[in-house]
Design a protein around this motif. Structure first.
Motif, PDB file in Angstrom:
ATOM      1  N   HIS A 295       7.601  -0.258   9.145  1.00 64.99           N
ATOM      2  CA  HIS A 295       8.941  -0.817   9.755  1.00 64.99           C
ATOM      3  C   HIS A 295       8.619  -1.591  11.067  1.00 64.99           C
ATOM      4  O   HIS A 295       9.280  -2.429  11.206  1.00 64.99           O
ATOM      5  CB  HIS A 295       9.709   0.499  10.421  1.00 64.99           C
ATOM      6  N   HIS A 296       7.419  -1.696  11.683  1.00 61.55           N
ATOM      7  CA  HIS A 296       6.983  -2.292  12.865  1.00 61.55           C
ATOM      8  C   HIS A 296       6.068  -3.467  12.396  1.00 61.55           C
ATOM      9  O   HIS A 296       5.192  -3.415  11.512  1.00 61.55           O
ATOM     10  CB  HIS A 296       6.319  -1.546  13.945  1.00 61.55           C
ATOM     11  N   ARG A 297       6.382  -4.590  12.807  1.00 62.65           N
ATOM     12  CA  ARG A 297       5.661  -5.564  12.611  1.00 62.65           C
ATOM     13  C   ARG A 297       4.075  -5.855  12.846  1.00 62.65           C
ATOM     14  O   ARG A 297       3.394  -6.256  11.929  1.00 62.65           O
ATOM     15  CB  ARG A 297       6.426  -7.207  13.424  1.00 62.65           C
ATOM     16  N   GLY A 298       3.585  -5.018  13.799  1.00 61.16           N
ATOM     17  CA  GLY A 298       2.466  -5.099  14.198  1.00 61.16           C
ATOM     18  C   GLY A 298       1.562  -4.094  13.554  1.00 61.16           C
ATOM     19  O   GLY A 298       0.239  -3.790  13.545  1.00 61.16           O
ATOM     20  N   ALA A 299       2.322  -3.157  12.662  1.00 58.63           N
ATOM     21  CA  ALA A 299       1.545  -2.221  12.003  1.00 58.63           C
ATOM     22  C   ALA A 299       0.498  -2.872  10.687  1.00 58.63           C
ATOM     23  O   ALA A 299       0.988  -3.810  10.007  1.00 58.63           O
ATOM     24  CB  ALA A 299       2.483  -1.063  11.563  1.00 58.63           C
ATOM     25  N   SER A 300      -0.502  -1.915  10.504  1.00 61.20           N
ATOM     26  CA  SER A 300      -1.403  -2.502   9.617  1.00 61.20           C
ATOM     27  C   SER A 300      -0.653  -2.379   8.099  1.00 61.20           C
ATOM     28  O   SER A 300      -0.367  -1.187   7.651  1.00 61.20           O
ATOM     29  CB  SER A 300      -2.825  -1.935   9.660  1.00 61.20           C
ATOM     30  N   LEU A 301      -0.680  -3.036   7.127  1.00 59.09           N
ATOM     31  CA  LEU A 301      -0.256  -2.914   5.966  1.00 59.09           C
ATOM     32  C   LEU A 301      -1.394  -2.257   5.092  1.00 59.09           C
ATOM     33  O   LEU A 301      -1.159  -1.306   4.137  1.00 59.09           O
ATOM     34  CB  LEU A 301       0.225  -4.196   5.252  1.00 59.09           C
ATOM     35  N   LYS A 302      -2.526  -2.639   5.466  1.00 55.71           N
ATOM     36  CA  LYS A 302      -3.761  -1.842   4.807  1.00 55.71           C
ATOM     37  C   LYS A 302      -3.667  -0.234   5.020  1.00 55.71           C
ATOM     38  O   LYS A 302      -3.846   0.481   4.011  1.00 55.71           O
ATOM     39  CB  LYS A 302      -4.989  -2.569   5.082  1.00 55.71           C
ATOM     40  N   ARG A 303      -3.250   0.155   6.289  1.00 56.19           N
ATOM     41  CA  ARG A 303      -3.524   1.559   6.534  1.00 56.19           C
ATOM     42  C   ARG A 303      -1.995   2.039   5.762  1.00 56.19           C
ATOM     43  O   ARG A 303      -2.424   3.281   5.108  1.00 56.19           O
ATOM     44  CB  ARG A 303      -3.538   1.675   7.953  1.00 56.19           C
ATOM     45  N   ARG A 304      -0.929   1.540   5.690  1.00 61.49           N
ATOM     46  CA  ARG A 304       0.082   1.934   5.062  1.00 61.49           C
ATOM     47  C   ARG A 304      -0.151   2.337   3.707  1.00 61.49           C
ATOM     48  O   ARG A 304       0.108   3.111   3.005  1.00 61.49           O
ATOM     49  CB  ARG A 304       1.461   1.239   5.329  1.00 61.49           C
ATOM     50  N   LEU A 305      -0.688   1.371   2.974  1.00 62.29           N
ATOM     51  CA  LEU A 305      -0.884   1.393   1.688  1.00 62.29           C
ATOM     52  C   LEU A 305      -2.004   2.472   1.122  1.00 62.29           C
ATOM     53  O   LEU A 305      -2.028   3.163   0.198  1.00 62.29           O
ATOM     54  CB  LEU A 305      -1.394  -0.004   1.058  1.00 62.29           C
ATOM     55  N   GLU A 306      -3.168   2.549   2.156  1.00 60.67           N
ATOM     56  CA  GLU A 306      -4.132   3.709   1.945  1.00 60.67           C
ATOM     57  C   GLU A 306      -3.315   5.004   2.068  1.00 60.67           C
ATOM     58  O   GLU A 306      -3.729   5.921   1.169  1.00 60.67           O
ATOM     59  CB  GLU A 306      -5.083   3.433   2.969  1.00 60.67           C
ATOM     60  N   ARG A 307      -2.482   5.231   2.853  1.00 64.54           N
ATOM     61  CA  ARG A 307      -1.487   6.443   3.124  1.00 64.54           C
ATOM     62  C   ARG A 307      -0.667   6.645   1.682  1.00 64.54           C
ATOM     63  O   ARG A 307      -0.680   7.609   1.158  1.00 64.54           O
ATOM     64  CB  ARG A 307      -0.675   6.429   4.131  1.00 64.54           C
ATOM     65  N   LEU A 308      -0.203   5.483   1.231  1.00 65.83           N
ATOM     66  CA  LEU A 308       0.614   5.809  -0.177  1.00 65.83           C
ATOM     67  C   LEU A 308      -0.349   5.916  -1.359  1.00 65.83           C
ATOM     68  O   LEU A 308       0.305   6.718  -2.143  1.00 65.83           O
ATOM     69  CB  LEU A 308       1.417   4.270  -0.338  1.00 65.83           C
ATOM     70  N   GLY A 309      -1.482   5.522  -1.170  1.00 67.91           N
ATOM     71  CA  GLY A 309      -2.420   5.838  -2.287  1.00 67.91           C
ATOM     72  C   GLY A 309      -2.968   4.830  -3.035  1.00 67.91           C
ATOM     73  O   GLY A 309      -3.531   4.793  -4.087  1.00 67.91           O
ATOM     74  N   GLY A 310      -2.644   3.466  -2.393  1.00 61.79           N
ATOM     75  CA  GLY A 310      -3.215   2.257  -2.876  1.00 61.79           C
ATOM     76  C   GLY A 310      -2.176   1.097  -2.964  1.00 61.79           C
ATOM     77  O   GLY A 310      -1.041   1.419  -2.194  1.00 61.79           O
ATOM     78  N   GLY A 311      -2.515   0.033  -3.314  1.00 61.95           N
ATOM     79  CA  GLY A 311      -1.410  -1.083  -3.312  1.00 61.95           C
ATOM     80  C   GLY A 311      -0.516  -0.823  -4.365  1.00 61.95           C
ATOM     81  O   GLY A 311      -0.196  -0.010  -5.321  1.00 61.95           O
ATOM     82  N   LEU A 312       0.411  -2.023  -4.707  1.00 69.32           N
ATOM     83  CA  LEU A 312       1.626  -1.853  -5.850  1.00 69.32           C
ATOM     84  C   LEU A 312       1.683  -3.549  -6.266  1.00 69.32           C
ATOM     85  O   LEU A 312       1.781  -4.351  -5.659  1.00 69.32           O
ATOM     86  CB  LEU A 312       2.784  -1.425  -4.939  1.00 69.32           C
ATOM     87  N   VAL A 313       1.841  -3.213  -7.720  1.00 66.37           N
ATOM     88  CA  VAL A 313       2.525  -4.354  -8.335  1.00 66.37           C
ATOM     89  C   VAL A 313       3.918  -4.173  -8.783  1.00 66.37           C
ATOM     90  O   VAL A 313       4.061  -3.173  -9.341  1.00 66.37           O
ATOM     91  CB  VAL A 313       1.523  -4.917  -9.330  1.00 66.37           C
ATOM     92  N   LEU A 314       4.909  -5.124  -8.116  1.00 64.89           N
ATOM     93  CA  LEU A 314       6.183  -4.892  -8.575  1.00 64.89           C
ATOM     94  C   LEU A 314       6.466  -6.089  -9.461  1.00 64.89           C
ATOM     95  O   LEU A 314       6.520  -7.310  -9.013  1.00 64.89           O
ATOM     96  CB  LEU A 314       6.986  -5.117  -7.461  1.00 64.89           C
ATOM     97  N   THR A 315       7.270  -6.014 -10.637  1.00 67.31           N
ATOM     98  CA  THR A 315       7.591  -7.206 -11.264  1.00 67.31           C
ATOM     99  C   THR A 315       9.240  -6.848 -11.778  1.00 67.31           C
ATOM    100  O   THR A 315       9.942  -5.678 -11.980  1.00 67.31           O
ATOM    101  CB  THR A 315       6.953  -6.813 -12.803  1.00 67.31           C
ATOM    102  N   LEU A 316       9.787  -8.300 -11.433  1.00 64.73           N
ATOM    103  CA  LEU A 316      11.243  -8.180 -11.477  1.00 64.73           C
ATOM    104  C   LEU A 316      11.571  -9.260 -12.932  1.00 64.73           C
ATOM    105  O   LEU A 316      10.777 -10.149 -13.182  1.00 64.73           O
ATOM    106  CB  LEU A 316      11.859  -8.838 -10.434  1.00 64.73           C
ATOM    107  N   TYR A 317      12.699  -8.709 -13.378  1.00 56.65           N
ATOM    108  CA  TYR A 317      13.217  -9.603 -14.692  1.00 56.65           C
ATOM    109  C   TYR A 317      14.615  -9.446 -14.783  1.00 56.65           C
ATOM    110  O   TYR A 317      15.577  -8.392 -14.835  1.00 56.65           O
ATOM    111  CB  TYR A 317      12.554  -8.964 -15.906  1.00 56.65           C
ATOM    112  N   SER A 318      15.035 -10.837 -14.688  1.00 55.34           N
ATOM    113  CA  SER A 318      16.511 -11.112 -14.732  1.00 55.34           C
ATOM    114  C   SER A 318      16.963 -11.843 -16.003  1.00 55.34           C
ATOM    115  O   SER A 318      16.661 -12.938 -16.095  1.00 55.34           O
ATOM    116  CB  SER A 318      17.405 -11.648 -13.541  1.00 55.34           C
ATOM    117  N   ALA A 319      17.536 -11.358 -16.975  1.00 58.39           N
ATOM    118  CA  ALA A 319      18.006 -12.055 -18.165  1.00 58.39           C
ATOM    119  C   ALA A 319      19.447 -12.795 -18.168  1.00 58.39           C
ATOM    120  O   ALA A 319      20.032 -13.124 -19.210  1.00 58.39           O
ATOM    121  CB  ALA A 319      17.821 -11.342 -19.561  1.00 58.39           C
ATOM    122  N   VAL A 320      19.783 -12.652 -16.954  1.00 58.24           N
ATOM    123  CA  VAL A 320      21.290 -13.278 -16.663  1.00 58.24           C
ATOM    124  C   VAL A 320      20.917 -14.568 -15.713  1.00 58.24           C
ATOM    125  O   VAL A 320      20.269 -14.533 -14.731  1.00 58.24           O
ATOM    126  CB  VAL A 320      21.845 -12.247 -15.728  1.00 58.24           C
TER     127      VAL A 320
END
Length: 559
Positions: A295-320
């Motif tokens: 939530h805070h700009r200064g927080a580490s994304l790496k630490r957040r993702l380590e707590r999550l359990g790893g990174g994330l790949v997100l795929t979007l598709y709109s056929a409209v």
């Protein structure tokens, strides 16, 4: 008309949720409406109406009657020019001195009526005072009201800052709506396995009545009522999102339809300002609301993702196609939010999802209402209603027409993609601006839109095809009255060859382009329309689709 009430009565809280009249609860007699909407007041002579108002206030059980008016009815018919003339006697100096007080005390005071009584210099001074008052206002909706009034007065004064003041008003509305909606915790860990994928898909929606009444601040002030349907395109749910865990502490976002990808490794990149023209804005805001991003700009994304359990790949598709008018961006946003939430939770809370999608729209600065996500998340044809208030929680009732009604409407409907693209935000800003400036016609239209939605729901319930056609035509007329730019000469030319075969037509959503829904006189007329389109397409991008109602709505699967 005279209105009497206790000093503690709240005109915006429904009686079933604690609203009072004369300081007392009357939920059994007055139901789910507000004191603003209750038809309690008699119209007549000053003495007679005051006597009736006092009797009503003292009554042990207040009674409504169709011959009486509600406060909302009275405000919709208020002759503001005569009121101002009576109150200030045409004294422009006095009006200038008390302008801010007037806008705050008279809820439906049109800015144009005040501007008409002031010369350019005085209007400019009032506009500046309204802007200063808005800056010191703690309530963002009151600030928006003052900013919009200031915009109209600045326009009257010839000040180029008028446009910026209206933009500030819209930002204030967005702050009011998104502020109370909590983001998900940014400390949650994933519950799906590293080799699993979350796959979500959703239909689009077609609005049949009541659109615009769901848009803040109209729905906040008056409550919203919308009838819409979840729709497939060629038998498929055209909006999809897939999320999968990564070993590396990074977030990768793909857009299949745009052929774009981007990798994020820092929190500051994901919290960059929203830009509706940037395709990453939707997934970035969704990642924020879902608690994937700190939530805070200064927080580490790496630490957040380590707590999550790893990174994330997100795929979007709109056929409209973009700018389709079928609620694509909002429903895709809801689909992405559902996909991300399933990473952390086994059960998706529909109400929370609808609410967070509203926050997503405001954070993206596209400023939409709640009807798009309500149209796509639950399946079928439904009427959805909200009570007045900043927190909008739609009550959704699926409509079940008699056997054969939907098939008959489907056979008579031609859904045509026009090839004309538009961004709903541009039209939406004009409509919301008219309402915030309290243009009397805008206020009347919102009430008629809500009434029209109730009438459309009745027509569907009893299977009255003629009434369905009448309500659809009325709805399109109201949308065009709200913003004449909802249609244009190219759309009119596209529809013109088919008019003799039509009983009604509309552009779903905000209008201006996208899809056209045409309701033919009968199945034979619909076949003639499709034949003409196939023989002579209006443009290279135009193409017809069948109307297919999706009874299921949002689908969430873990693979």
């Amino acid at each position: 008309m005279a209105v009497a009430h206790h000093e503690s009565d709240d005109f915006k809280t429904s009686f079933v949720e604690g609203g009072t009249f004369a300081g007392r609860r009357f939920e059994a007699a007055l139901g789910g409406q507000t004191l603003r909407e209750a038809k309690l007041w008699r119209v007549g002579t000053p003495v007679g109406t005051v006597r009736h108002a006092i009797r009503t206030l003292r009554s042990s059980t207040p009674r409504e009657a169709e011959s009486r008016w509600s406060l909302a009815d009275g405000l919709a018919r208020l002759d503001v020019d005569r009121l101002l003339e009576h109150r200030w006697g045409g004294d422009a100096a006095h009006l200038e001195q008390h302008a801010i007080e007037s806008f705050l005390r008279i809820e439906d005071l049109p800015a144009a009526s005040v501007a008409a009584r002031l010369d350019g210099a005085a209007a400019g001074r009032v506009a500046a005072a309204l802007s200063d008052a808005a800056d010191g206002e703690s309530d963002p909706l009151r600030a928006a009201r003052l900013q919009a009034a200031g915009s109209r007065l600045a326009e009257h004064a010839g000040d180029p800052q008028a446009i910026e003041q209206m933009r500030r008003a819209l930002v204030s509305v967005g702050d009011a709506v998104a502020g109370p909606i909590p983001r998900a915790s940014d400390t949650r860990a994933a519950i799906v396995l590293p080799d699993q994928a979350v796959w979500c898909s959703a239909p689009v929606r077609i609005d049949l009545a009541g659109g615009w009444s769901d848009t803040p601040p109209m729905c906040v002030d008056l409550g919203g009522t919308v009838v819409n349907a979840a729709v497939l395109l060629h038998g498929k749910q055209p909006l999809q999102a897939i999320a999968k865990r990564l070993d590396e502490p990074r977030i990768v976002v793909h857009s299949v339809d745009l052929g774009e990808s981007r990798t994020f490794t820092r929190t500051s990149e994901l919290l960059a300002p929203s830009d509706p023209s940037d395709w990453t804005t939707l997934p970035r805001v969704a990642l924020q609301l879902a608690g994937v991003v700190p939530h805070h700009r200064g927080a580490s994304l790496k630490r957040r993702l380590e707590r999550l359990g790893g990174g994330l790949v997100l795929t979007l598709y709109s056929a409209v196609p973009k700018g389709s008018g079928l609620g694509t961006s909002s429903i895709l946003g809801a689909t992405v939010l559902a996909c991300l939430d399933r990473i952390f939770n086994r059960r998706i809370d529909r109400d929370v999802l609808i609410e967070r999608t509203s926050a997503l729209e405001q954070c993206m600065t596209t400023r939409g209402g709640w009807q798009d996500q309500v149209g796509g998340i639950p399946g079928g044809i439904k009427i959805s209603r909200t009570e007045p208030g900043v927190v909008q929680r739609p009550r959704i009732d699926v409509l079940e027409p008699p056997t054969g009604f939907i098939d008959s409407i489907r056979e008579r409907t031609v859904l045509l993609y026009s090839g004309e693209k538009r961004l709903a935000r541009n039209i939406l800003e004009k409509v919301v601006g008219r309402y915030l400036a309290r243009e009397p016609e805008a206020l009347r239209i919102v009430h008629r839109l809500k009434d029209g939605a109730e009438a459309m729901a009745d027509a569907i319930r009893i299977g009255d095809e003629d009434a369905f056609a009448e309500r659809l035509a009325e709805y399109w007329a109201l949308k065009r009255a709200f913003d004449p730019a909802a249609c244009n000469s190219r759309i009119e030319a596209l529809v013109a060859p088919h008019r003799r075969d039509l009983v009604a037509w509309e552009l779903p959503g905000a209008g201006g382009g996208g899809f056209v829904m045409m309701l033919a006189r009968d199945p034979s007329a619909a076949r003639r329309i499709r034949g003409r389109i196939q023989r002579r397409s209006p443009n290279a991008a135009a193409r017809p689709f069948p109307l297919e109602i999706d009874s299921e709505g949002l689908r969430v699967t873990v693979l």
